[in-house]
Design an enzyme around this catalytic site. Structure first.
Site, short mmCIF file in Angstrom:
data_model
loop_
_atom_site.label_atom_id
_atom_site.label_comp_id
_atom_site.label_asym_id
_atom_site.label_seq_id
_atom_site.Cartn_x
_atom_site.Cartn_y
_atom_site.Cartn_z
N ALA A 51 5.37 -2.22 -5.27
CA ALA A 51 5.87 -2.31 -3.89
C ALA A 51 7.40 -2.21 -3.87
CB ALA A 51 5.39 -3.59 -3.25
N GLU A 52 8.06 -3.05 -4.66
CA GLU A 52 9.50 -2.96 -4.86
C GLU A 52 9.80 -3.21 -6.33
OE1 GLU A 52 9.11 -3.51 -0.65
OE2 GLU A 52 8.58 -5.01 -2.13
N THR A 53 10.83 -2.54 -6.81
CA THR A 53 11.33 -2.75 -8.17
C THR A 53 12.77 -3.21 -8.05
OG1 THR A 53 9.89 -1.02 -9.04
CG2 THR A 53 11.77 -1.66 -10.40
#
Length: 148
Positions: A51-53
């Site tokens: 989803a987010e890094t």
């Protein structure tokens, strides 16, 4: 230098050599940009497909007051699985704080606070250690200050 893996996808980690995207003309610790660059971070985030890094690296922020030492901390930037940068991600910040606060270096320093410099915000993460009863173990939690 680009590595050729025979794949035509230009957005693969396999296509980026170790020294690719490094801009030696700027000082990343002053600019808040990773030594590898925003394009590299976007490619990595696409490859990870989460989803987010979060990307974290140590920085020492400039100060206007020469009588006080410049604050140190970590720059943090966030990218989505589509390679788009977002301003803030609480879960990724908490995960990054957990890794950094529980690292051997931090435990040896007895420093229970980390400052993150996000794209538009400054965040503080504090490691809270509370003793548990009847065992010699401790319970740890992380408190994260968020922007208003």
């Amino acid at each position: 230098e680009r590595l050729d893996n025979g794949d035509d996808d230009d957005n693969s980690l396999d296509d980026i050599a170790e020294d690719d995207e490094i801009d030696t003309t700027t000082k990343p610790e002053k600019s808040g940009i990773s030594p590898r660059g925003l394009e590299w971070m976007a490619v990595v985030a696409k490859e990870f497909n989460q989803a987010e890094t979060a990307f974290v690296w140590p920085v020492q922020m400039p100060t206007l007051d020469i009588s006080t030492p410049a604050p140190s901390g970590y720059a943090i930037r966030y990218f989505t699985r589509t390679g788009v940068e977002v301003d803030l991600c609480g879960h990724a910040t908490l995960a990054s704080a957990s890794v950094l606060l529980n690292s051997k270096e931090k435990k040896d320093a007895k420093d229970n606070r980390i400052t993150f410099y996000a794209k538009h915000d400054v965040l503080q993460a504090d490691l809270l250690v509370t003793p548990t009863n009847c065992t010699n173990q401790s319970n740890t939690q992380i408190s994260l200050s968020t922007p208003n």
